[in-house]
Design a protein around this motif. Structure first.
Motif, PDB file in Angstrom:
ATOM      1  N   GLU A 100     -49.396  12.815 -17.332  1.00  0.00           N
ATOM      2  CA  GLU A 100     -50.554  12.429 -18.383  1.00  0.00           C
ATOM      3  C   GLU A 100     -50.912  11.030 -17.763  1.00  0.00           C
ATOM      4  O   GLU A 100     -51.929  10.225 -18.190  1.00  0.00           O
ATOM      5  N   ILE A 101     -50.083  10.570 -16.801  1.00  0.00           N
ATOM      6  CA  ILE A 101     -50.539   8.863 -16.356  1.00  0.00           C
ATOM      7  C   ILE A 101     -51.686   8.819 -15.538  1.00  0.00           C
ATOM      8  O   ILE A 101     -52.238   9.622 -14.961  1.00  0.00           O
ATOM      9  N   ALA A 102     -52.526   7.743 -15.993  1.00  0.00           N
ATOM     10  CA  ALA A 102     -53.671   7.483 -15.230  1.00  0.00           C
ATOM     11  C   ALA A 102     -53.741   5.926 -14.847  1.00  0.00           C
ATOM     12  O   ALA A 102     -53.212   4.989 -15.854  1.00  0.00           O
ATOM     13  N   GLN A 103     -54.021   5.499 -13.552  1.00  0.00           N
ATOM     14  CA  GLN A 103     -54.127   4.066 -13.286  1.00  0.00           C
ATOM     15  C   GLN A 103     -55.590   3.635 -13.489  1.00  0.00           C
ATOM     16  O   GLN A 103     -56.458   4.205 -12.933  1.00  0.00           O
ATOM     17  N   ARG A 104     -55.644   2.477 -14.241  1.00  0.00           N
ATOM     18  CA  ARG A 104     -57.207   1.882 -14.433  1.00  0.00           C
ATOM     19  C   ARG A 104     -57.066   0.404 -14.136  1.00  0.00           C
ATOM     20  O   ARG A 104     -56.175  -0.045 -14.504  1.00  0.00           O
ATOM     21  N   ALA A 105     -58.315  -0.024 -13.737  1.00  0.00           N
ATOM     22  CA  ALA A 105     -58.349  -1.342 -13.612  1.00  0.00           C
ATOM     23  C   ALA A 105     -58.705  -2.122 -14.822  1.00  0.00           C
ATOM     24  O   ALA A 105     -59.482  -1.414 -15.865  1.00  0.00           O
ATOM     25  N   SER A 106     -58.279  -3.405 -14.930  1.00  0.00           N
ATOM     26  CA  SER A 106     -58.270  -4.027 -16.249  1.00  0.00           C
ATOM     27  C   SER A 106     -58.899  -5.575 -15.949  1.00  0.00           C
ATOM     28  O   SER A 106     -58.095  -6.100 -15.266  1.00  0.00           O
ATOM     29  N   LEU A 107     -59.937  -6.115 -16.534  1.00  0.00           N
ATOM     30  CA  LEU A 107     -60.059  -7.547 -16.586  1.00  0.00           C
ATOM     31  C   LEU A 107     -59.681  -8.113 -17.738  1.00  0.00           C
ATOM     32  O   LEU A 107     -59.946  -8.011 -18.843  1.00  0.00           O
ATOM     33  N   LEU A 108     -58.568  -9.055 -17.427  1.00  0.00           N
ATOM     34  CA  LEU A 108     -57.934  -9.648 -18.721  1.00  0.00           C
ATOM     35  C   LEU A 108     -58.186 -11.196 -18.340  1.00  0.00           C
ATOM     36  O   LEU A 108     -58.680 -11.700 -17.699  1.00  0.00           O
ATOM     37  N   LEU A 109     -57.704 -11.775 -19.835  1.00  0.00           N
ATOM     38  CA  LEU A 109     -57.683 -13.220 -19.858  1.00  0.00           C
ATOM     39  C   LEU A 109     -56.255 -13.468 -19.432  1.00  0.00           C
ATOM     40  O   LEU A 109     -55.417 -12.933 -19.624  1.00  0.00           O
ATOM     41  N   ARG A 110     -56.130 -14.860 -18.947  1.00  0.00           N
ATOM     42  CA  ARG A 110     -54.962 -15.301 -18.586  1.00  0.00           C
ATOM     43  C   ARG A 110     -54.545 -16.775 -19.156  1.00  0.00           C
ATOM     44  O   ARG A 110     -55.720 -17.669 -19.297  1.00  0.00           O
ATOM     45  N   ASP A 111     -53.457 -17.009 -19.403  1.00  0.00           N
ATOM     46  CA  ASP A 111     -53.207 -18.255 -20.037  1.00  0.00           C
ATOM     47  C   ASP A 111     -54.016 -18.992 -21.177  1.00  0.00           C
ATOM     48  O   ASP A 111     -54.664 -19.951 -20.937  1.00  0.00           O
ATOM     49  N   VAL A 112     -53.872 -17.973 -22.279  1.00  0.00           N
ATOM     50  CA  VAL A 112     -54.548 -18.242 -23.289  1.00  0.00           C
ATOM     51  C   VAL A 112     -53.932 -18.901 -24.500  1.00  0.00           C
ATOM     52  O   VAL A 112     -52.644 -19.132 -24.440  1.00  0.00           O
ATOM     53  N   GLU A 113     -54.618 -19.773 -25.086  1.00  0.00           N
ATOM     54  CA  GLU A 113     -53.892 -20.577 -26.435  1.00  0.00           C
ATOM     55  C   GLU A 113     -54.907 -20.721 -27.391  1.00  0.00           C
ATOM     56  O   GLU A 113     -56.219 -21.415 -27.180  1.00  0.00           O
ATOM     57  N   TYR A 114     -54.904 -20.408 -28.759  1.00  0.00           N
ATOM     58  CA  TYR A 114     -55.712 -20.437 -29.741  1.00  0.00           C
ATOM     59  C   TYR A 114     -55.054 -21.303 -30.764  1.00  0.00           C
ATOM     60  O   TYR A 114     -53.822 -20.859 -31.130  1.00  0.00           O
ATOM     61  N   ILE A 115     -56.099 -21.915 -31.790  1.00  0.00           N
ATOM     62  CA  ILE A 115     -55.441 -22.168 -33.218  1.00  0.00           C
ATOM     63  C   ILE A 115     -55.976 -21.424 -33.909  1.00  0.00           C
ATOM     64  O   ILE A 115     -57.450 -21.446 -34.170  1.00  0.00           O
ATOM     65  N   ILE A 116     -55.547 -20.494 -34.917  1.00  0.00           N
ATOM     66  CA  ILE A 116     -56.390 -19.633 -35.720  1.00  0.00           C
ATOM     67  C   ILE A 116     -55.898 -20.260 -37.246  1.00  0.00           C
ATOM     68  O   ILE A 116     -55.189 -20.632 -37.717  1.00  0.00           O
ATOM     69  N   GLU A 117     -57.414 -20.600 -37.707  1.00  0.00           N
ATOM     70  CA  GLU A 117     -57.212 -21.028 -39.090  1.00  0.00           C
ATOM     71  C   GLU A 117     -57.756 -20.055 -40.110  1.00  0.00           C
ATOM     72  O   GLU A 117     -58.884 -19.259 -39.890  1.00  0.00           O
ATOM     73  N   ALA A 118     -56.941 -19.555 -40.944  1.00  0.00           N
ATOM     74  CA  ALA A 118     -57.099 -18.549 -41.894  1.00  0.00           C
ATOM     75  C   ALA A 118     -56.794 -18.922 -43.480  1.00  0.00           C
ATOM     76  O   ALA A 118     -56.043 -19.861 -43.469  1.00  0.00           O
ATOM     77  N   HIS A 119     -57.248 -18.004 -44.297  1.00  0.00           N
ATOM     78  CA  HIS A 119     -56.506 -18.151 -45.752  1.00  0.00           C
ATOM     79  C   HIS A 119     -56.410 -16.564 -46.092  1.00  0.00           C
ATOM     80  O   HIS A 119     -56.781 -15.613 -45.699  1.00  0.00           O
ATOM     81  N   PHE A 120     -55.578 -16.401 -47.114  1.00  0.00           N
ATOM     82  CA  PHE A 120     -55.571 -15.273 -47.824  1.00  0.00           C
ATOM     83  C   PHE A 120     -56.152 -15.070 -49.255  1.00  0.00           C
ATOM     84  O   PHE A 120     -56.374 -16.009 -49.891  1.00  0.00           O
ATOM     85  N   GLU A 121     -56.705 -13.970 -49.720  1.00  0.00           N
ATOM     86  CA  GLU A 121     -57.059 -13.588 -51.107  1.00  0.00           C
ATOM     87  C   GLU A 121     -56.120 -12.452 -51.662  1.00  0.00           C
ATOM     88  O   GLU A 121     -55.573 -11.780 -51.046  1.00  0.00           O
ATOM     89  N   ILE A 122     -55.949 -12.804 -52.724  1.00  0.00           N
ATOM     90  CA  ILE A 122     -54.825 -11.819 -53.730  1.00  0.00           C
ATOM     91  C   ILE A 122     -55.793 -10.701 -53.990  1.00  0.00           C
ATOM     92  O   ILE A 122     -57.029 -10.575 -54.231  1.00  0.00           O
ATOM     93  N   THR A 123     -55.176  -9.334 -53.661  1.00  0.00           N
ATOM     94  CA  THR A 123     -55.711  -8.133 -54.001  1.00  0.00           C
ATOM     95  C   THR A 123     -55.223  -7.538 -55.151  1.00  0.00           C
ATOM     96  O   THR A 123     -54.320  -7.916 -55.911  1.00  0.00           O
ATOM     97  N   PRO A 124     -56.020  -6.422 -55.715  1.00  0.00           N
ATOM     98  CA  PRO A 124     -55.761  -5.795 -56.822  1.00  0.00           C
ATOM     99  C   PRO A 124     -54.238  -4.966 -56.990  1.00  0.00           C
ATOM    100  O   PRO A 124     -53.669  -4.672 -57.756  1.00  0.00           O
ATOM    101  N   LYS A 125     -53.802  -4.912 -55.645  1.00  0.00           N
ATOM    102  CA  LYS A 125     -52.513  -4.397 -55.343  1.00  0.00           C
ATOM    103  C   LYS A 125     -51.183  -5.155 -55.642  1.00  0.00           C
ATOM    104  O   LYS A 125     -50.219  -4.941 -55.628  1.00  0.00           O
ATOM    105  N   ALA A 126     -51.746  -6.666 -55.956  1.00  0.00           N
ATOM    106  CA  ALA A 126     -50.618  -7.592 -56.359  1.00  0.00           C
ATOM    107  C   ALA A 126     -49.791  -7.239 -57.674  1.00  0.00           C
ATOM    108  O   ALA A 126     -50.551  -6.749 -58.697  1.00  0.00           O
ATOM    109  N   SER A 127     -48.564  -7.484 -57.663  1.00  0.00           N
ATOM    110  CA  SER A 127     -47.758  -7.164 -59.027  1.00  0.00           C
ATOM    111  C   SER A 127     -47.924  -8.423 -59.738  1.00  0.00           C
ATOM    112  O   SER A 127     -48.577  -9.519 -59.571  1.00  0.00           O
TER     113      SER A 127
END
Length: 221
Positions: A100-127
């Motif tokens: 099943e193997i297949a070789q494909r070319a890929s265009l990648l990013l290298r040496d990455v660094e990010y700061i992710i700023e996020a928040h969370f919200e409470i869902t109805p599934k919370a106890s």
């Protein structure tokens, strides 16, 4: 009281695949909001909360590289796994990687660094015992200890992501002097319907001084 967090994410390679590229893999210029959410869920997931990405800071210059990767043409189907569980016919789970193997070319990013700023919200599934303060304490503790449910990755599983808590009040990016950079339309996230149908959502990605603000972006389905 704020229930947001900032985490630093970095890695040697990243591949945030463009869905319009059907054969060869080609990465977006920066991490997508859905990939950023996946990293946060790898660190801490709970049915009682829902992660929302606010901003993405691009801390290293955007650099691409080309490699060739071995991929498997097919994958095991969930219904086959269910049949094995019910009937015990393990032959349905056999997959010959050599055939099943297949070789494909890929265009990648290298040496990455990010700061992710996020928040969370409470869902109805919370106890009843769940509350934002409790979740915030758990998330902060896991970030400081470097704990995660499974190893987060940068787009695909072969490119692991390293992470740590970001406590910097002022964040400098690799593009502090660049007023604006338009990346065009980018994948925002996926919408999962009750019928099991998956619908992609997109947004216009405009980076301003190294910051991709997705908190108030217009989402297109």
């Amino acid at each position: 009281m704020s229930y947001g967090v900032k985490i630093k994410v970095w890695g040697r390679y990243a591949l945030f695949s463009r869905p319009e590229m059907k054969v060869e893999r080609c990465s977006y210029d920066v991490i997508t909001p859905s990939a950023a959410r996946g990293i946060l869920e790898a660190i801490y997931w709970h049915p009682g909360l829902n992660w929302k990405i606010d901003k993405i800071y691009v801390c290293r210059p955007i650099k691409f590289t080309n490699i060739r990767r071995n991929e498997i043409e097919s994958k095991l189907k969930s219904k086959d796994v269910l049949n094995v569980m019910n009937r015990g016919n393990v032959e349905q789970l056999y997959l010959c990687a050599k055939a099943e193997i297949a070789q494909r070319a890929s265009l990648l990013l290298r040496d990455v660094e990010y700061i992710i700023e996020a928040h969370f919200e409470i869902t109805p599934k919370a106890s009843e015992s769940d509350n934002p303060g409790k979740f915030k304490d758990i998330v902060m503790r896991r970030l400081k200890r470097g704990e995660c449910f499974h190893n987060p990755y940068l787009g695909t599983r072969e490119f692991p992501a390293f992470f740590s808590l970001c406590e910097d009040k002022v964040i400098h990016t690799a593009y502090d002097d660049v007023e604006e950079k338009d990346f065009g339309y980018m994948l925002y996230d996926f919408l999962y319907s009750n019928g099991g149908e998956i619908q992609p959502m997109f947004f216009r990605a405009i980076m301003k001084r190294g910051v991709l603000d997705v908190s108030k972006c217009e989402v297109i389905r």
